[in-house]
Structure formats: C-alpha cells, structure tokens
Motif scaffolding. Sequence first.
Motif, mmCIF file in Angstrom:
data_model
loop_
_atom_site.group_PDB
_atom_site.id
_atom_site.type_symbol
_atom_site.label_atom_id
_atom_site.label_comp_id
_atom_site.label_asym_id
_atom_site.label_seq_id
_atom_site.Cartn_x
_atom_site.Cartn_y
_atom_site.Cartn_z
ATOM 1 N N GLN A 387 -55.101 -2.007 -29.103
ATOM 2 C CA GLN A 387 -54.213 -2.010 -27.943
ATOM 3 C C GLN A 387 -54.511 -3.193 -27.027
ATOM 4 O OE1 GLN A 387 -51.536 0.478 -26.993
ATOM 5 N NE2 GLN A 387 -51.221 -1.530 -26.079
ATOM 6 N N TRP A 391 -52.050 -6.318 -25.782
ATOM 7 C CA TRP A 391 -51.807 -6.763 -24.411
ATOM 8 C C TRP A 391 -52.173 -8.233 -24.233
ATOM 9 C CZ3 TRP A 391 -54.349 -1.617 -22.718
ATOM 10 C CH2 TRP A 391 -53.366 -0.626 -22.641
ATOM 11 N N ALA A 553 -51.330 4.570 -22.606
ATOM 12 C CA ALA A 553 -51.142 3.145 -22.876
ATOM 13 C C ALA A 553 -49.867 2.587 -22.256
ATOM 14 C CB ALA A 553 -51.158 2.897 -24.379
ATOM 15 N N LYS A 554 -48.756 3.298 -22.401
ATOM 16 C CA LYS A 554 -47.482 2.781 -21.895
ATOM 17 C C LYS A 554 -47.474 2.677 -20.375
ATOM 18 C CE LYS A 554 -44.321 3.945 -25.675
ATOM 19 N NZ LYS A 554 -44.078 2.503 -25.939
ATOM 20 N N GLU A 555 -48.087 3.653 -19.700
ATOM 21 C CA GLU A 555 -48.130 3.609 -18.236
ATOM 22 C C GLU A 555 -49.069 2.502 -17.761
ATOM 23 O OE1 GLU A 555 -48.729 7.331 -16.244
ATOM 24 O OE2 GLU A 555 -47.576 8.443 -17.756
ATOM 25 N N GLU A 557 -49.606 -0.210 -19.396
ATOM 26 C CA GLU A 557 -48.868 -1.447 -19.677
ATOM 27 C C GLU A 557 -47.876 -1.746 -18.549
ATOM 28 O OE1 GLU A 557 -45.741 -2.425 -23.098
ATOM 29 O OE2 GLU A 557 -47.804 -2.220 -23.832
ATOM 30 N N SER A 558 -47.198 -0.721 -18.065
ATOM 31 C CA SER A 558 -46.259 -0.910 -16.957
ATOM 32 C C SER A 558 -46.986 -1.371 -15.701
ATOM 33 C CB SER A 558 -45.513 0.393 -16.669
ATOM 34 O OG SER A 558 -44.741 0.793 -17.791
#
Length: 570
Positions: A387, A391, A553-555, A557-558
């Motif tokens: 991950q 990024w 992970a998605k949060e 990333e945001s």
Amino acid sequence: MKKILVIEDEELVRENILELLDAEGLAGIGATNGYKGIDLAKVEKPDLIICDVMMPGLDGYSVLKTLRQETTFATTPFIFLTAKAAKADFRQGMELGADDYLTKPFTRAELLGAIATRFKKQQQYRSELEQAKDQLDYLMYHDSLTNLPNQLSLREQFKQIKSTHSQQLMTIMCVGLDRFNQINDDLGHSVGDRLLQAVAQRLVNGVTSEDYVARLGSGQFAIILPTTPHKKDAVFVAQTLLEQFSQTFAIDDQEIFVTASIGMALYPRDGRDIEQLLNQANKAMFQAKQQGGNCHQFYSIALSKGTSDRVALKTSLRYALERDELQVYYQPQLNLETGKIIGAEALLRWEHPERGLVSPIKFIPLAEETGLILPIGEWVLKTACQQTRHWQKMGYPHLKIAVNLSGRQFQQLDLRHRLVKIFTETGLRPEYLELELTESMLVENTDVAIRRLQALKALGVEIAIDDFGTGYSSLSYLQQFPFDTLKIDRCFIRNIQDNPSQAAITQAIIEMANTLDLKLVAEGVETDAELSFVVQHHCHKMQGYLFSKPLPAKEFESLLFSEKALVGIK
C-alpha cells in the motif's frame, strides 16, 4: 587530569597554548591539522577540544561536523579559535555545535576563562543528566500515575521473596476494577485517573507492610502476599480488600462506587515464576468478573481450558485471514516542523462477520498463543509495504510506513529472508520501512537480539523501540541496541500539562534520546496542550487523535490527497 586537544596549524600558537595548559596542570595534546586532530580525538577521548577555524586541508567547521556525528563527542566542549570576528562566522560554528569562540589574539585570562566556563557547564550538564537518570530509574520501577511499583519492580520483588521464602506458600493476587472503562467513558479519563490513585492508596492500606502492591495497567493491580500458610489466609485478605471497596470514593465532590474482582494463584502449586502466576491469577480474576464481579476466585486447571467464548473466538481467528476479515488501518505520522504527513503506522483490525470490530486487545494475544501471529504478521507487513509503494507512485515518494513486529516474528531465523522477499514483491525500498519492537522482546537474550537487529538494519530498514518506559525499560538498552527511533508512549503524553513530575520525566526522556541521536515520535497526542509540549521540547514526529484516528486505506488516501496539515506548531 583533564585532557585538552589543541588543533592548530600555526606552531607558535599551538605550542604557547600547550605550555599554558601544562602550567595550569592540564594535559595538552597537540594536532597540526584537522585530519590529525580527528584521529587523535578518537584515540585520546579528550575532555575539551580547542580548534582553529582556518586550516589547510580540513577546516575547523569540518572537524566539528565530523566529530559531532559520533556519539562519543556529542557533548564534548568545543572552542573555536579564529581571526575572523564576523557574526556570520560565529553563527555557522554555533549551528554546528560549537560551545565558544576566542578571537585571535587572545589573552591567557581569556583562554583559561573560556576553558573553566566550559568545564563548569559540562559539570552542570552531567549533574542534570544524573538527575534525569535517577528520575528515569525511578520511573522504570514505578507507575507514574499511582507511584506504586510497576510490573518490572514486581518481578524483581518476587525473585527476592522467592529466594528467602522458597518453601513457603505464597499468594499472587490480580485485582481488577469492575466496569472501570464505563467510568472512564461516563466521567472522563481525568476522574478515572484520580479514582485509580485513590484505589491504589486503599489497597496499600488494606494489606500489611510485608505485602507488596503494584499496578499492572488500566484498572488492574497485583499483590504479593509473601506468607500465607493456608488458603484461608489469602481468602481473609481478599475479603478484607473487597470490604474496603464497599465504601464509596470521593472524587471531585462526587461519590463514586466501584467494585473489584480478585483472582488468586498460589506459589508453588500454580507456578514457579511470576509471569506464570500472574497469568493464572488473571484467569481467576476474569472468572470472578464473569460471575458478576465483587468477588474472589482461586485459579484452577479448569480455568485454563478457557470459556466457550474464547474458544469460539480462537476458532474464528483461524479462518479470518483466508476469509478477508482482517484489515490494515493507517494512523498518520506528522513532521512537527512542517506539520505535514510523512508516514503512517500500520495497525491490524479484525472485522468479524457477527461480532463487528474485535478489539486487538482480545485477538492479538490469541494470535500469539496459537502461532497465527506469524502468517497474520507477514500479511500485515506485505499489505502495508504494498500500500505504501502504491501511495509513493501516486505522488508521495518519501512516505514511510511503521509496522509492529511480534515477538514470534522477531525470533524467526529466516525473518531477514522474508523481508527481502516482501521488498522484492512490493517494490518498496527498505529505508521506507520502520519495524517497531517492544522492550520485552529484547531483554531475554540481548546478545542474540542485537545480532538480529544489526542484520535487519543491514537491509536498510529502520528500527523503533515502542512503548518505551512501560515495560522493562533500562537506559542501558538505548545504548546497547541499534535503534533509530524512540516512541514515547501515550501514558507519558496524556494530560502532561497538569502533571509537572510527568512532564519533567518526559523531558528527560526526550533529552536522553536526542543525546543518543534517536528520532522521537510522540504517541497519543490528543490535545493542543500536549501538542505544544512535544513541539516545545523538540520531538520530531507525532501521531494521535488530535490530527487523526487510525483509518482504512481509502480514508487515509483521501486524507493524504487533501494535503491536510497540522496547524499551530510554530
């Protein structure tokens, strides 16, 4: 006799200084240039260095910069000699770590005065350092909230008692407050902390001076009863303590009623070492809680079989990885100079299909116990590295990831090979991975642990010591092990502005770490006051709910893409 190294290319100046030092009863050592000065410093280990700024080959600034990079010379007083008197020149030297400047030509009194001042300040520093060590040594053996002995102290006390009472029956008690978390949730941690202090005092008052009371953590305490010839003697003490809890506690003009559950294990019947006895007593305490609390329970073999709930949870955990129930959350780590996200700590979470999110406190010990921590831990490592590399490719090339390493993982003989394989498969460069280890993983066999850490560092990864000060802390470990980072546990940071002694101890930890060239991460920063403290005392990084809780992970990333930064750090 104090040794002073004089690095000066002008022979007349050098010899004059050496003669003056000799007349004052100081041992002078002369070096004709910067290169020889560095070599002599490494051999002689001088107490103070006097160095000319302008020298051919290697100037004084380069000498100072080279020596300050080594721990041995991190605090050695350093006085520059220079014919230049510009403020910019002085500033350059001071920024590199110089202690004083003497402008040529200088008098005998000026030179001796500068030397005397440096030695005096060094002595003050050493005195302050000794005081800090004494404070830290006290902390190593005591709980900072209640001032009771901690688990390390309990271990050593048990050894002493065992050596003098080896044939006598001894009782180990685990005392746990019933529904203590609810008190924290309803009334706040501040009230909860004062309640713990009051409970600690009541426990001490409820036993004899020969008994030993310690705090284990949260709402849990341990008591050693060195002489309990019969089980009925331990029962009497347990009942006396429970009666103590029948009286309410007065906290902030309000009365709080709390009960306790007591679990007991007997030496040598239930075990011969403190860890085993504490484990057995804890099982008995848990059983007392299951019965409604406010009671006591002796350990029995039947308790070791565990409750049906524990067995069911352990069985579910065996399938959690293959059923994709495990997730990696990421808590941002921020640079305290820029306020920007520079990395994250990877944290394991379990989304059970029926129970929802299962607390790591519940399932991590089960994973350790069953050995499932090995495949799970390797999955976390690979997932976090994969991950992070993702990024990095999306525009954050220097993002770093910190991953906790379990004791079983650290003991794997092929751990280095497994890490190489992960780096190869994910494409993440080793320098962007920081492995976090706890002190308890390293103290059993320090020589083996050091060799393993050096092998990991040879790959390029960084090593962090996690939860420093909460387990088996010793200042000597910081110097023995090749650590890069020290993480200050949240128990030192929480409400630090209201606790001067805690603040002093935390400041001492920070100063010690800086002296040893360790990077510092403050964990659990939740308030502006706590942030202000760690910034003021030059911590390098922080993580905590003040900025963000751990995120999927998605949060994360945001959050990363939003370029949110920490404010108010200047």
